[in-house]
Design a protein around this motif. Structure first.
Motif, PDB file in Angstrom:
ATOM      1  N   MET A  45       0.835  -1.206   0.000  1.00 56.94           N
ATOM      2  CA  MET A  45       0.000   0.000   0.000  1.00 56.94           C
ATOM      3  C   MET A  45       0.867   1.252   0.000  1.00 56.94           C
ATOM      4  SD  MET A  45      -3.360  -0.771   2.349  1.00 56.94           S
ATOM      5  CE  MET A  45      -2.488  -1.099   3.858  1.00 56.94           C
ATOM      6  N   LYS A  46       1.952   1.234   0.758  1.00 56.05           N
ATOM      7  CA  LYS A  46       2.853   2.386   0.807  1.00 56.05           C
ATOM      8  C   LYS A  46       3.482   2.610  -0.556  1.00 56.05           C
ATOM      9  CE  LYS A  46       6.489   4.427   3.643  1.00 56.05           C
ATOM     10  NZ  LYS A  46       7.349   4.230   4.817  1.00 56.05           N
ATOM     11  N   ALA A  47       3.846   1.538  -1.246  1.00 58.82           N
ATOM     12  CA  ALA A  47       4.401   1.655  -2.601  1.00 58.82           C
ATOM     13  C   ALA A  47       3.369   2.263  -3.545  1.00 58.82           C
ATOM     14  CB  ALA A  47       4.872   0.299  -3.103  1.00 58.82           C
TER      15      ALA A  47
ATOM     16  N   ASP B  82       1.814  10.532   7.011  1.00 58.69           N
ATOM     17  CA  ASP B  82       3.167  10.049   7.318  1.00 58.69           C
ATOM     18  C   ASP B  82       3.846   9.482   6.077  1.00 58.69           C
ATOM     19  OD1 ASP B  82       2.885  10.785   9.971  1.00 58.69           O
ATOM     20  OD2 ASP B  82       2.428   8.762  10.667  1.00 58.69           O
ATOM     21  N   TRP B  83       3.114   8.712   5.285  1.00 58.86           N
ATOM     22  CA  TRP B  83       3.678   8.121   4.079  1.00 58.86           C
ATOM     23  C   TRP B  83       4.046   9.188   3.064  1.00 58.86           C
ATOM     24  CZ3 TRP B  83       0.025   3.337   3.128  1.00 58.86           C
ATOM     25  CH2 TRP B  83       0.297   2.367   4.107  1.00 58.86           C
ATOM     26  N   ILE B  84       3.223  10.228   2.949  1.00 56.64           N
ATOM     27  CA  ILE B  84       3.543  11.324   2.034  1.00 56.64           C
ATOM     28  C   ILE B  84       4.798  12.046   2.526  1.00 56.64           C
ATOM     29  CG2 ILE B  84       2.763  13.563   1.148  1.00 56.64           C
ATOM     30  CD1 ILE B  84      -0.074  12.359   1.107  1.00 56.64           C
ATOM     31  N   GLY B  85       4.924  12.196   3.826  1.00 52.37           N
ATOM     32  CA  GLY B  85       6.141  12.783   4.393  1.00 52.37           C
ATOM     33  C   GLY B  85       7.364  11.951   4.068  1.00 52.37           C
TER      34      GLY B  85
ATOM     35  N   LYS C 273      -9.521   6.106   0.422  1.00 52.28           N
ATOM     36  CA  LYS C 273      -9.961   6.057  -0.971  1.00 52.28           C
ATOM     37  C   LYS C 273      -8.988   5.249  -1.823  1.00 52.28           C
ATOM     38  CE  LYS C 273     -12.146  10.546  -0.355  1.00 52.28           C
ATOM     39  NZ  LYS C 273     -11.551  11.089   0.857  1.00 52.28           N
ATOM     40  N   LEU C 274      -7.764   5.727  -1.931  1.00 46.62           N
ATOM     41  CA  LEU C 274      -6.748   5.008  -2.703  1.00 46.62           C
ATOM     42  C   LEU C 274      -6.322   3.746  -1.962  1.00 46.62           C
ATOM     43  CD1 LEU C 274      -4.734   4.976  -5.115  1.00 46.62           C
ATOM     44  CD2 LEU C 274      -3.147   6.198  -3.634  1.00 46.62           C
ATOM     45  N   VAL C 275      -6.053   3.906  -0.683  1.00 55.12           N
ATOM     46  CA  VAL C 275      -5.690   2.778   0.185  1.00 55.12           C
ATOM     47  C   VAL C 275      -6.473   2.916   1.485  1.00 55.12           C
ATOM     48  CG1 VAL C 275      -3.392   2.360  -0.747  1.00 55.12           C
ATOM     49  CG2 VAL C 275      -3.675   4.050   1.040  1.00 55.12           C
ATOM     50  N   MET C 276      -6.760   1.804   2.117  1.00 53.95           N
ATOM     51  CA  MET C 276      -7.551   1.827   3.342  1.00 53.95           C
ATOM     52  C   MET C 276      -6.661   2.088   4.559  1.00 53.95           C
ATOM     53  SD  MET C 276     -10.635   1.626   2.738  1.00 53.95           S
ATOM     54  CE  MET C 276     -11.062   1.958   1.062  1.00 53.95           C
ATOM     55  N   VAL C 277      -6.256   3.340   4.691  1.00 59.06           N
ATOM     56  CA  VAL C 277      -5.474   3.769   5.845  1.00 59.06           C
ATOM     57  C   VAL C 277      -6.083   5.057   6.377  1.00 59.06           C
ATOM     58  CG1 VAL C 277      -3.307   2.703   5.073  1.00 59.06           C
ATOM     59  CG2 VAL C 277      -3.817   5.050   4.422  1.00 59.06           C
ATOM     60  N   THR C 278      -5.702   5.417   7.593  1.00 58.47           N
ATOM     61  CA  THR C 278      -6.198   6.650   8.185  1.00 58.47           C
ATOM     62  C   THR C 278      -5.475   7.849   7.586  1.00 58.47           C
ATOM     63  OG1 THR C 278      -4.589   6.598   9.972  1.00 58.47           O
ATOM     64  CG2 THR C 278      -6.703   5.468  10.361  1.00 58.47           C
ATOM     65  N   PHE C 279      -6.030   9.016   7.844  1.00 57.91           N
ATOM     66  CA  PHE C 279      -5.416  10.259   7.377  1.00 57.91           C
ATOM     67  C   PHE C 279      -3.990  10.374   7.902  1.00 57.91           C
ATOM     68  CE2 PHE C 279      -4.220  14.612   8.367  1.00 57.91           C
ATOM     69  CZ  PHE C 279      -4.325  15.217   7.127  1.00 57.91           C
ATOM     70  N   ARG C 280      -3.804  10.069   9.168  1.00 60.34           N
ATOM     71  CA  ARG C 280      -2.480  10.213   9.782  1.00 60.34           C
ATOM     72  C   ARG C 280      -1.440   9.314   9.102  1.00 60.34           C
ATOM     73  NH1 ARG C 280      -1.190  10.336  16.194  1.00 60.34           N
ATOM     74  NH2 ARG C 280       1.053  10.539  15.984  1.00 60.34           N
TER      75      ARG C 280
ATOM     76  N   ALA D  25      -3.121  13.951   1.549  1.00 57.64           N
ATOM     77  CA  ALA D  25      -3.439  12.852   2.463  1.00 57.64           C
ATOM     78  C   ALA D  25      -4.943  12.658   2.582  1.00 57.64           C
ATOM     79  CB  ALA D  25      -2.827  13.114   3.832  1.00 57.64           C
ATOM     80  N   ALA D  26      -5.689  13.746   2.583  1.00 55.37           N
ATOM     81  CA  ALA D  26      -7.144  13.650   2.641  1.00 55.37           C
ATOM     82  C   ALA D  26      -7.691  12.971   1.387  1.00 55.37           C
ATOM     83  CB  ALA D  26      -7.757  15.035   2.811  1.00 55.37           C
ATOM     84  N   ALA D  27      -7.056  13.207   0.252  1.00 55.02           N
ATOM     85  CA  ALA D  27      -7.493  12.587  -0.999  1.00 55.02           C
ATOM     86  C   ALA D  27      -7.169  11.092  -1.026  1.00 55.02           C
ATOM     87  CB  ALA D  27      -6.838  13.277  -2.183  1.00 55.02           C
ATOM     88  N   ILE D  28      -6.133  10.693  -0.314  1.00 54.91           N
ATOM     89  CA  ILE D  28      -5.693   9.298  -0.315  1.00 54.91           C
ATOM     90  C   ILE D  28      -6.407   8.455   0.733  1.00 54.91           C
ATOM     91  CG2 ILE D  28      -3.730   7.799   0.186  1.00 54.91           C
ATOM     92  CD1 ILE D  28      -1.921   9.920  -0.997  1.00 54.91           C
ATOM     93  N   ALA D  29      -6.510   8.994   1.941  1.00 56.55           N
ATOM     94  CA  ALA D  29      -6.981   8.225   3.101  1.00 56.55           C
ATOM     95  C   ALA D  29      -8.371   7.643   2.867  1.00 56.55           C
ATOM     96  CB  ALA D  29      -6.989   9.107   4.337  1.00 56.55           C
TER      97      ALA D  29
END
Length: 66
Positions: free
Chosen positions: A13-15, A52-55, A41-48, A35-39
């Motif tokens: 998912m991180k990849a 972190d992954w975007i960071g 939707k793209l992958v089933m993870v929380t906003f936080r 992060a709001a666009a991803i959380a």
């Protein structure tokens, strides 16, 4: 070795998020907006987690690139 197997789904998912960032980060004004666009939707993870992954993605990029 067991940890790699246990966390394989998260690594995948991180990849996916890193690939998404390579193609879409220019569309967002902030990491929070991306992060709001991803959380959830793209992958089933929380906003936080997405934030972190975007960071992490940003840390791997040169300072001269967006």
């Amino acid at each position: 070795a067991a940890a790699l197997k246990r966390h394989a789904e998260n690594h995948a998912m991180k990849a996916d998020v890193f690939d998404w960032c390579d193609n879409n980060m220019k569309k967002f004004r902030s990491m929070d907006a991306a992060a709001a666009a991803i959380a959830g939707k793209l992958v089933m993870v929380t906003f936080r987690t997405a934030r972190d992954w975007i960071g992490d993605w940003k840390k791997l990029r040169s300072a001269s690139k967006p």
